[in-house]
Design a protein around this motif. Structure first.
Motif, short mmCIF file in Angstrom:
data_model
loop_
_atom_site.label_atom_id
_atom_site.label_comp_id
_atom_site.label_asym_id
_atom_site.label_seq_id
_atom_site.Cartn_x
_atom_site.Cartn_y
_atom_site.Cartn_z
N PHE A 9 36.74 17.77 28.86
CA PHE A 9 36.70 18.82 27.85
C PHE A 9 36.94 20.16 28.53
CE2 PHE A 9 36.31 18.09 23.54
CZ PHE A 9 35.89 19.24 22.91
N GLY A 10 37.85 20.15 29.51
CA GLY A 10 38.10 21.37 30.27
C GLY A 10 39.20 22.23 29.71
N TYR A 11 39.18 22.41 28.40
CA TYR A 11 40.16 23.30 27.80
C TYR A 11 39.72 24.74 28.04
CZ TYR A 11 41.06 19.03 25.08
OH TYR A 11 41.33 17.75 24.68
N LEU A 12 40.64 25.67 27.80
CA LEU A 12 40.31 27.08 27.96
C LEU A 12 39.24 27.46 26.94
CD1 LEU A 12 41.09 29.73 29.44
CD2 LEU A 12 42.72 30.16 27.60
N PRO A 13 38.12 27.98 27.38
CA PRO A 13 37.09 28.37 26.40
C PRO A 13 37.45 29.68 25.71
CG PRO A 13 36.27 28.63 28.66
CD PRO A 13 37.68 28.17 28.76
N ARG A 14 36.81 29.90 24.61
CA ARG A 14 36.93 31.13 23.84
C ARG A 14 38.36 31.43 23.38
NH1 ARG A 14 35.62 35.25 26.90
NH2 ARG A 14 34.87 34.17 28.74
N VAL A 15 39.06 30.34 22.98
CA VAL A 15 40.25 30.52 22.14
C VAL A 15 40.12 29.48 21.04
CG1 VAL A 15 41.79 31.35 23.96
CG2 VAL A 15 41.70 28.91 23.45
N GLU A 16 40.77 29.71 19.92
CA GLU A 16 40.70 28.73 18.85
C GLU A 16 41.59 27.56 19.20
OE1 GLU A 16 42.93 27.37 16.64
OE2 GLU A 16 41.35 26.27 15.61
N GLY A 17 41.05 26.36 19.27
CA GLY A 17 41.88 25.19 19.54
C GLY A 17 41.97 24.85 21.03
N PRO A 412 45.13 33.46 20.62
CA PRO A 412 45.90 32.30 20.16
C PRO A 412 45.11 31.45 19.16
CG PRO A 412 45.59 32.28 22.57
CD PRO A 412 44.74 33.36 22.02
N CYS A 413 45.83 30.93 18.19
CA CYS A 413 45.21 30.05 17.20
C CYS A 413 45.94 28.71 17.36
CB CYS A 413 45.40 30.63 15.82
SG CYS A 413 44.46 29.76 14.58
N ILE A 414 45.37 27.88 18.22
CA ILE A 414 46.10 26.70 18.67
C ILE A 414 46.23 25.65 17.57
CG2 ILE A 414 46.05 24.82 20.34
CD1 ILE A 414 46.86 27.56 21.48
N SER A 415 45.20 25.50 16.73
CA SER A 415 45.31 24.52 15.65
C SER A 415 46.49 24.83 14.75
CB SER A 415 44.04 24.50 14.80
OG SER A 415 42.95 24.13 15.58
#
Lengths: 423, 259
Positions: A9-17, A412-415
């Motif tokens: 779960f090592g995605y960039l924190p504090r962005v949507e998605g 960024p709004c990744i979803s």
């Protein structure tokens, strides 16, 4: 390498998605990896009726659902050749402004600010910056009330519809909103002042900036699409001017205009339409001494803060107008016919485009959606690429902080970004 | 009791995870005025959206938003379950599969190729709720959830109580709010067969309840279908149940055309 990121779960924190990035300091290779799962909205709205699809598409994003809902409604109205009433447009603008305020403020304080204050999150910042947190909560509460009252629900609105509203707000409700909005004028100004005081990297990269343009006002709800390089195209034809490319490391495609990346969103809007901001917004820009047009992507945050001031004031004006004219129950006449329709709104993060092909019974046959973040990913990647040489002499931790706060500046709004049109 | 005369309590460690979703449920939670207050009562170890996300060690309570969109996410979900004492499914995607269950009625490959015609790397699974893969302890349904329900659920768990989600129909909440009944107005409303707890905002705003919180246990689905058949065509009735929770018992039969 990507696989282990996902599993930890090592995605960039504090962005949507879900996103990540890979930077090779030796070779200069940069990859912005969008790793969000695909849900295939354009695929599954086919065979569904227009009057339910307008609500389905708000589920593309929980932070900018109203933008998808309103853009979808406008695209259907384009296909049916319906021109909604002035009252409907004013109410929709209130929703749009409310969404911009809540999204920008949420991004600025919860997602972006912790970096600048040296905290890992807003919870840690609470003790040291209680006033700032209170400002954020007040602004968001008012903005969410605005959408709740006019749109029926803050996340995934339900009272908006083709050619009208299912339920109108009452005069009392509007008066309460007006009062609340006036009370947060100061909070909005303080937000700009706060972000103007933050120390940001001195990095610039001129790119093409694209935004809605409207002759009568700062373009957010309606207009044609313009750019800093002379683009001028009707909203319904905007997609024809953008090319998308698949990258193997990303579930979002990368957008290009004339073979180059480009930028949408608050920075683009301010760069192109600053002259049309209201007086309060212009005043606050002067007071903090930030110059637009700016080619520093870290100025995105200030641009968003300025738009909060603008939207608070515009909402006040619209409500005062509605209260003086009075709201009328309007018969929302909708004649269903076969056709193709497309429209654009400025979502908080930039140009949002929806296009539908509808059959004579009102069922969607084809759908195309182009989101702001899908348009920005290529630009973010290029920014990092160009910035990389300036980071080589920094301690690794600092270099990473610069890269990550740059990505976050774009909000960024990744979803949203994994919802793209077919080729 | 410690010297100050209050019960000393260890804060529960919580993880807040998002799989594939729109983040609307987490955002709705963040919109609630008690969002920061309730999180002060716990130790937030993982919360990717607002803090740091990495999955590490043990969690007393884990909240999972979204549905597993591919095999890797199924694996993450299983790891979260293994490392958590209590698992809460947050929102329609996690509880009932969510809006993308619409695509379960289409040919997945065809839908995927429509949106990504030139991509071979995208591998999808059928849209299913998280309890298709792991045991869930509590469900907070809705699309989006009601922020208050999330706060109340956490409050309950912190106090060692069981969170309570209503087991009555949405209709109860329309009556409390004195909203004019949609069915009485001749509109196809799913209120009688949908689980309440949302405070019925949709009928209050002039829209039907479209079942985003999933079926109410032991509701009279057959009777509801009969009423709806007098208002809308069979095709539209089938589609109406193909929104957020078409896999769930009670909704499933109607969604599959058994009317």
């Amino acid at each position: 390498m990507i696989k282990s990121k996902i599993l930890e779960f090592g995605y960039l924190p504090r962005v949507e998605g879900h996103m990540s990035y890979t930077v090779n300091f030796e070779t200069g290779d940069v990859q912005v990896e969008v790793l969000e799962g695909v849900r295939l909205f354009e695929g599954f709205v086919r065979g569904r009726r227009f009057d339910e699809v307008i609500y389905f598409v708000s589920r593309i994003c929980g932070i900018c659902p109203c933008s998808h809902n309103l853009c979808s409604i406008k695209a259907v109205e384009d296909a049916f050749e319906i021109q909604p009433s002035e009252q409907t447009i004013k109410l929709r603008k209130l929703i749009s402004f409310g969404e911009i305020i809540q999204s920008h403020v949420g991004h600025l304080y919860f997602l972006a600010l912790p970096d600048f204050l040296g905290f890992k999150d807003i919870f840690s910042a609470l003790k040291k910056y209680p006033e700032e947190v209170k400002i954020a909560l007040r602004l968001r509460e008012v903005a969410n009330s605005l959408i709740d009252v006019v749109g029926g629900r803050a996340v995934h609105p339900v009272s908006t519809t083709i050619n009208g509203f299912r339920k109108l707000p009452s005069e009392t409700q509007l008066k309460v909103l007006l009062d609340k909005l006036k009370k947060v004028r100061d909070d909005a100004v303080k937000t700009v002042e706060l972000f103007a005081k933050l120390s940001i990297p001195d990095f610039e990269r001129n790119t093409e900036y694209a935004a809605l343009k409207n002759e009568a006002e700062y373009g957010l709800y309606d207009g044609y699409v313009a750019s800093s390089e002379g683009l001028k195209v009707e909203a319904r034809n905007y997609k024809d001017t953008v090319v998308e490319v698949v990258k193997p490391y990303s579930t979002a495609k990368f957008s290009f205009r004339n073979g180059k990346p480009f930028c949408v969103g608050a920075l683009a809007r301010l760069n192109i339409n600053k002259g049309q901001l209201n007086d309060e917004a212009k005043k606050v820009i002067d007071n903090v001494g930030v110059k637009f047009p700016s080619y520093n992507p870290y100025h995105y945050n200030i641009a968003q803060a300025v738009e909060v001031v603008h939207c608070v004031e515009e909402s006040i004006k619209i409500i005062e107008d509605l209260l003086s004219i009075g709201l009328r129950d309007e018969q929302a006449d909708v004649k269903v016919k076969a056709g193709v329709g497309a429209s654009v709104v400025e979502a908080p993060r930039g140009i949002l485009y929806h296009k539908y092909s509808i059959d004579e019974d009102g069922f969607i046959r084809e759908a195309d959606i182009l989101t702001p973040t899908a348009q920005n990913v290529a630009n973010i990647e290029e920014d990092i690429r160009v910035m990389l040489p300036t980071l080589l002499n920094l301690p690794r931790k600092q270099a990473i902080a610069r890269i990550e706060s740059l990505i976050r500046a774009y909000d960024p709004c990744i979803s949203c970004s994994v919802h793209l049109f077919e080729d | 009791m410690n010297k100050k005369g209050s019960l000393k309590k260890v804060k529960p460690v919580i993880g807040i995870f998002d799989l594939t979703d729109c983040n609307g449920c987490l955002w709705a939670f963040a919109n609630h005025p008690d969002f920061l207050n309730i999180l002060k009562m716990v130790k937030v170890k993982s919360f990717r959206l607002a803090s740091e996300g990495k999955l590490r060690g043990h969690y007393d309570i884990s909240i999972v938003e979204g549905y597993p969109g591919d095999e890797e996410e199924v694996e993450i979900l299983k790891r979260i379950r293994e490392n958590s004492d209590t698992l809460i499914a947050l929102g329609a995607c996690a509880c009932t599969g969510g809006i993308q269950t619409i695509r379960n009625f289409l040919k997945l490959d065809e839908v995927k190729n429509y949106v990504y015609p030139d991509s071979t790397s995208i591998k999808l699974v059928e849209a299913k709720p998280i309890d298709a893969y792991v045991k869930v302890d509590f469900y907070i349904p809705g699309c989006p959830v009601n922020g208050r329900e999330v706060v109340e659920a956490l409050k309950a768990l912190i106090l060692g109580k069981t969170p309570e989600i209503p087991n009555y129909a949405v209709c109860v909440e329309c009556k409390i709010r004195e909203t004019e009944c949609m069915l009485v107005k001749g509109l196809p409303c799913l209120g009688p067969v949908t689980r309440g707890g949302c405070n019925a905002p949709c009928p209050a705003a002039g829209y039907i309840c479209d079942g985003c919180r999933g079926p109410l246990k032991e509701a009279n689905f057959a009777s509801e279908a009969e009423i709806l058949k007098q208002i809308i065509k069979k095709k539209d009735l089938t589609l109406l149940f193909r929104r957020y929770a078409s896999l769930m018992e009670g909704f499933r039969g109607i969604a599959e055309g058994e009317v």
